[in-house]
Scaffold this active site. Structure first.
Site, PDB file in Angstrom:
ATOM      1  N   HIS A  72      36.705 132.201 -67.746  1.00  0.00           N
ATOM      2  CA  HIS A  72      37.258 131.439 -68.869  1.00  0.00           C
ATOM      3  C   HIS A  72      37.633 130.013 -68.471  1.00  0.00           C
ATOM      4  CE1 HIS A  72      41.332 132.824 -67.404  1.00  0.00           C
ATOM      5  NE2 HIS A  72      41.650 131.600 -67.793  1.00  0.00           N
ATOM      6  N   ASP A 118      35.889 138.681 -66.102  1.00  0.00           N
ATOM      7  CA  ASP A 118      36.346 137.283 -66.068  1.00  0.00           C
ATOM      8  C   ASP A 118      36.239 136.752 -64.636  1.00  0.00           C
ATOM      9  OD1 ASP A 118      37.421 134.863 -66.771  1.00  0.00           O
ATOM     10  OD2 ASP A 118      39.472 135.609 -67.027  1.00  0.00           O
ATOM     11  N   SER A 212      45.355 130.302 -63.814  1.00  0.00           N
ATOM     12  CA  SER A 212      44.105 131.054 -63.924  1.00  0.00           C
ATOM     13  C   SER A 212      43.106 130.650 -62.854  1.00  0.00           C
ATOM     14  CB  SER A 212      43.466 130.831 -65.291  1.00  0.00           C
ATOM     15  OG  SER A 212      44.029 131.659 -66.251  1.00  0.00           O
TER      16      SER A 212
END
Length: 256
Positions: A72, A118, A212
């Site tokens: 992402h 992911d 992230s």
């Protein structure tokens, strides 16, 4: 089912350039340990994946030419807007800056509320030079399962609360691993067996915006890639992509 606005990747914050954001003490929900350069055991494998010249996500060094991050963090964006800054404690200065020339995210990744698969790899030029400040990340054996209750460490440049500005010094926070069953009991749905949960919600310790793509470590081994959490940050255990389940995919894309 919670509203989609209640769920967020801990990284994908809008690029704000030099806009100043007022941060009030009572907004802080993520109790990071804001470390100084000599408080982390250097060298580290954590680098800053940058969008438009500003920190966007974390990543870790797989080899001198590849870094590992979350899908992402790159999905839907132009490769020309990205770079990697390596070998520095601060995401805006120092170290070395590397162009992004190729990338790949998992073929089954879908940009939705729960980020299955992911994971992404990013190729850079020039090569990252290993040394006093930067080293390769250590990957777990294929199929390895982090044990519930194990001590873990998350590293990143994330903010102290959702929507707040990032903190420029590299940070670490001590957490604990949740078993898959315990994580499902808390969330009710969402986490899969390809994910690992970690956090200490009772102490409001966790990850948040800007983290992230960074590493979750157990005994110095990268067991996770920071993926998603429920906001407000740190009130639930966060969720990482389980690296051991993707060793074949990483090897196919990078040779590592």
């Amino acid at each position: 089912m919670p509203r989609s606005s209640e769920w967020s990747p801990p990284c994908k914050q809008p690029y704000t350039g030099q806009v100043k954001i007022e941060i009030k003490p009572d907004n802080f929900k993520c109790k990071h340990l804001n470390t100084k350069f000599d408080h982390i055991n250097w060298p580290v494998s954590e680098v800053s994946l940058q969008y438009g010249g500003s920190h966007y996500c974390g990543a870790t060094v797989l080899s001198p030419e590849y870094v590992l991050t979350a899908a992402h963090c790159i999905f839907g964006n132009s490769i020309d807007d990205y770079s990697v800054r390596a070998g520095t404690n601060t995401y805006y200065t120092g170290g070395t800056v590397h162009r992004v020339i190729e990338w790949a995210y998992h073929e089954n990744y879908v940009n939705e509320a729960y980020w299955n698969d992911d994971i992404a790899v990013v190729k850079v030029r020039p090569d990252i030079i290993l040394g006093d400040n930067i080293k390769l990340t250590t990957l777990p054996p294929p199929g390895d399962e982090p044990k519930g209750g194990a001590a873990s460490v998350a590293i990143g440049w994330g903010s102290g609360c959702y929507g707040c500005a990032g903190i420029p010094n590299l940070q670490k926070v001590n957490l604990k691993i949740y078993s898959h069953e315990d994580c499902l009991d808390i969330y009710g749905f969402g986490p899969t067996t390809d994910m690992v949960c970690s956090g200490i919600p009772e102490e409001e310790k966790g990850v948040c915006s800007g983290d992230s793509g960074g590493a979750l470590l157990v005994d110095g081994i990268q067991v996770g890639i920071t993926s998603w959490t429920r906001v407000p940050c740190a009130e639930y255990p966060a969720v990482w992509t389980k690296v051991s389940h993707y060793r074949d995919w990483i090897a196919e894309k990078t040779g590592v």
